[in-house]
Design an enzyme around this catalytic site. Structure first.
Site, mmCIF file in Angstrom:
data_model
loop_
_atom_site.group_PDB
_atom_site.id
_atom_site.type_symbol
_atom_site.label_atom_id
_atom_site.label_comp_id
_atom_site.label_asym_id
_atom_site.label_seq_id
_atom_site.Cartn_x
_atom_site.Cartn_y
_atom_site.Cartn_z
ATOM 1 C CB CYS A 128 -0.952 -0.008 1.185
ATOM 2 S SG CYS A 128 -0.168 -0.477 2.731
ATOM 3 C CG HIS A 241 -0.805 4.025 4.638
ATOM 4 N ND1 HIS A 241 -1.506 3.741 5.777
ATOM 5 C CD2 HIS A 241 -0.330 2.835 4.169
ATOM 6 C CE1 HIS A 241 -1.468 2.426 5.998
ATOM 7 N NE2 HIS A 241 -0.767 1.863 5.037
#
Ligand code: A2P
Length: 334
Positions: A128, A241
């Site tokens: 990710c 994130h």
């Protein structure tokens, strides 16, 4: 063309996002099979107004399946993906099980979509943190060749699955109720704290997550010589994130040039007003599809350097959405 699709790990943090995204994007489905562990077999999940029953993931689960999205952890990918391929399915795997295999393409559609065509049954979805970084690096690399990258991540608890998010919520509740804060998923307390360790340590002192960012970026961008150092940090954020990135380029890129390149690149939204709050933050970016870039400025510690801030929803673009986009790209290019 619509497909018979299976999701392995359908009850997990990423699996659930697949379902949401398939609904939102009107993903072309002939049928959808939900697979998880025996613990979840029989559980009902609603999808497009229907109740789908979760089945146990077994080697026989993939008969008649065209595309199998795997998000049930690396060991289950290793164990069950070969059966899916033998049954004739294309596996798009979210785990790290096959990412560095030479014959397995590692694909981010904004960067290297054509690599998907070389698959031999399995396509790997990158880590990710890697995905959102390469989306932002690619337009700058194409224009000025990036020689060096230094990145620090600020990774949400959902990166550790549904249980990671729950641990943060439970610790916040326990704090308010004057109860002990129990850590099971993370190495240290995550509420009101941060943890500079994601995954295990390797011999060189970096963690596996940090080395994934190095090796996967070099593979996706076909840039084996790009020098990359990463520090991955878990922060008490539920979702999305963030990354602070410094790059050094072969030729000089001004801030204005970089901003223009990033604004015009696919999948990127530049949010960078140099005013209070004029930058992307994880809460705002959650449940959106794009990679957001802000705080673009010259890296004043070097000659050809830029610094910027990148935020993306890692359950969407960092996982389920990127996997769906790979299959959508193949659908429109075959
Ligand atoms: P289950 O919910 O039945 O445990 P997360 O990343 O949020 O932790 O989710 C992991 C996903 O992988 C869940 O859907 C989980 O199903 C699934 N999973 C875990 N272990 C197995 C297994 N041995 N076989 C099949 N699915 C599994």
């Amino acid at each position: 063309m619509s497909h018979h699709v299976a999701i392995a790990g359908a009850t997990g943090a990423v699996g659930r996002e697949f379902l949401k995204l398939m609904e939102n994007r009107n993903y072309p489905l002939k049928s959808l099979k939900l697979l998880a562990s025996s613990r979840s077999a029989g559980k009902k999940i609603s999808f497009m107004g229907e109740e789908l029953v979760v089945e146990e993931l077994t080697p026989q689960s993939f008969k008649g399946i065209d595309i199998a999205f795997f998000s049930a952890g690396g060991s289950n990918s290793k164990k069950f993906a070969p059966s899916a391929v033998d049954s004739g399915a294309l596996v798009i795997d979210n785990s790290s099980a096959f990412r560095m295999d030479e014959e397995v393409p590692l694909v981010v559609p904004e960067v290297n979509p054509e690599a998907a065509n070389r698959h031999q049954g399995i396509i790997a979805n990158p880590n990710c943190s890697t995905i959102q970084m390469v989306v932002a690096l690619q337009p700058l690399h194409k224009a000025a060749k990036i020689n060096r990258v230094v990145v620090s991540t600020y990774q949400a608890t959902s990166g550790a699955g549904a249980s990671g998010m729950q641990e943060l919520l439970d610790q916040v509740k326990a704090y308010h109720e004057n109860q002990p804060l129990i850590s099971k998923v993370f190495q240290k307390q995550i509420a009101f704290n941060l943890i500079p360790q994601i995954a295990d340590f390797q011999e060189n002192g970096y963690t596996t997550e940090e080395m994934k960012m190095v090796l996967e970026t070099q593979k996706i961008m076909s840039a084996p010589d790009m020098k990359i150092a990463a520090t991955c940090v878990r922060v008490p954020v539920l979702r999305s994130h963030s990354e602070s990135i410094n790059i050094e380029t072969e030729t000089k890129l001004s801030v204005e040039e970089a901003r223009k390149l990033l604004s015009e690149a696919p999948g990127i939204i530049v949010e960078d007003t140099r005013e209070d709050g004029g930058y992307p933050v994880p809460w705002d970016v959650s449940e959106t599809y794009d990679t957001y870039v802000g705080r673009i400025r010259e890296d004043i510690s070097t000659t050809n350097g830029l610094a910027f801030w990148v935020v993306a929803d890692q359950l969407y673009k960092g996982a389920a959405l990127n996997a769906l986009q790979i299959s959508e790209w193949l659908n429109s290019h075959s």
